[in-house]
Motif scaffolding. Sequence first.
Motif, short mmCIF file in Angstrom:
data_model
loop_
_atom_site.label_atom_id
_atom_site.label_comp_id
_atom_site.label_asym_id
_atom_site.label_seq_id
_atom_site.Cartn_x
_atom_site.Cartn_y
_atom_site.Cartn_z
N ASN A 1 0.83 -1.21 0.00
CA ASN A 1 0.00 0.00 0.00
C ASN A 1 0.86 1.25 0.00
N LEU A 2 1.93 1.22 0.77
CA LEU A 2 2.81 2.38 0.84
C LEU A 2 3.46 2.64 -0.51
N LEU A 3 3.89 1.58 -1.19
CA LEU A 3 4.47 1.73 -2.52
C LEU A 3 3.45 2.29 -3.51
N ILE A 4 2.22 1.81 -3.44
CA ILE A 4 1.16 2.27 -4.34
C ILE A 4 0.90 3.76 -4.13
N LEU A 5 0.81 4.19 -2.88
CA LEU A 5 0.53 5.60 -2.59
C LEU A 5 1.71 6.49 -2.98
N LEU A 6 2.92 6.02 -2.76
CA LEU A 6 4.10 6.79 -3.17
C LEU A 6 4.13 6.95 -4.69
N LEU B 1 -4.46 3.02 -11.11
CA LEU B 1 -3.42 2.61 -12.06
C LEU B 1 -2.17 2.12 -11.33
N SER B 2 -1.83 2.80 -10.23
CA SER B 2 -0.66 2.38 -9.44
C SER B 2 -0.89 1.01 -8.83
N THR B 3 -2.13 0.74 -8.41
CA THR B 3 -2.47 -0.58 -7.86
C THR B 3 -2.33 -1.65 -8.92
N GLY C 1 0.21 -6.16 -10.48
CA GLY C 1 0.66 -7.00 -11.59
C GLY C 1 2.10 -7.43 -11.43
N THR C 2 2.93 -6.50 -10.96
CA THR C 2 4.35 -6.82 -10.74
C THR C 2 4.51 -7.86 -9.64
N ALA C 3 3.74 -7.68 -8.54
CA ALA C 3 3.81 -8.64 -7.43
C ALA C 3 3.35 -10.03 -7.88
N TYR C 4 2.30 -10.08 -8.69
CA TYR C 4 1.79 -11.37 -9.19
C TYR C 4 2.83 -12.05 -10.08
N ALA C 5 3.49 -11.24 -10.92
CA ALA C 5 4.50 -11.80 -11.82
C ALA C 5 5.67 -12.38 -11.03
#
Length: 261
Positions: free
Chosen positions: A14-19, A89-91, A96-100
């Motif tokens: 969540n912190l990465l998404i908000l940043l 869009l950030s989510t 997507g990156t985490a799933y990959a």
Amino acid sequence: MYIELYFIDNFVMNLLILLLAAAVLKRRTTVRRLIAFAALGGVYAVLSVTYLHVLMTPILKPVLLLVMSLAIPFHSIKAYALNVLSVFLSTAVAGGTAYAIAAMFGSGESGGVVYGGVELRVALFTALLIAVLPRFIRAIQRKNSVRRVRIRIEHKGTVTEVSGIVDSGNTLCEPLSGKCVIVLYAPELLPFAILPIPCTTASGNAILYGFFPEKLIIDDGKPHPCDAFVALSTQKLSDSLVPETALPYIIETDIKEELQC
């Protein structure tokens, strides 16, 4: 699955998404605000897989998106709508990156939850470190490079001393004389501030009120008289803002003293 690790993983994500969303929008927000909303999202994730499975339903997930978008400051409905779009869009990018990464190392997704091992957790923390570390380093560099001074003002029997920093962003000048203006907070000097000085701030145009003091001393290790105006801020400042254009007066004084010697 340890629930505390699940919370930490979601908190970091969540912190990465908000940043990322704040960076895309080029808007500043506080670390406390980001941490609070990231933790809120982490609690939501934990509750959704433990006690309140209803939170996993597709109809409620957009509500979390709307709440998380409040983490980025906004001043209008349009700005908030851009917040929502940027967080969405950030989510998508981060998720997507985490799933990959999870799929790459043999993990995957189940019931709408991405499961990953140590590799995914290392990737998350590395990404957070990369995102936060440059800002932290710049903050330390700015703190170490700040030139601090003491300011002494004597005017009509009132003596005031405040701390200040040399601020390259302060280009304020008194319009009639063209002299530079030092902005400070000193309620005891308010009765003398009768001269309007137009200024432009991040929030728009404004008027500060100031005066030309009988005696103004800037001390950067050695006291120097300074020929500048003083403008009073109605909001408390941690440090007074001394423009760089005030420094030539100090330099000229030093030259005169050397010539006299």
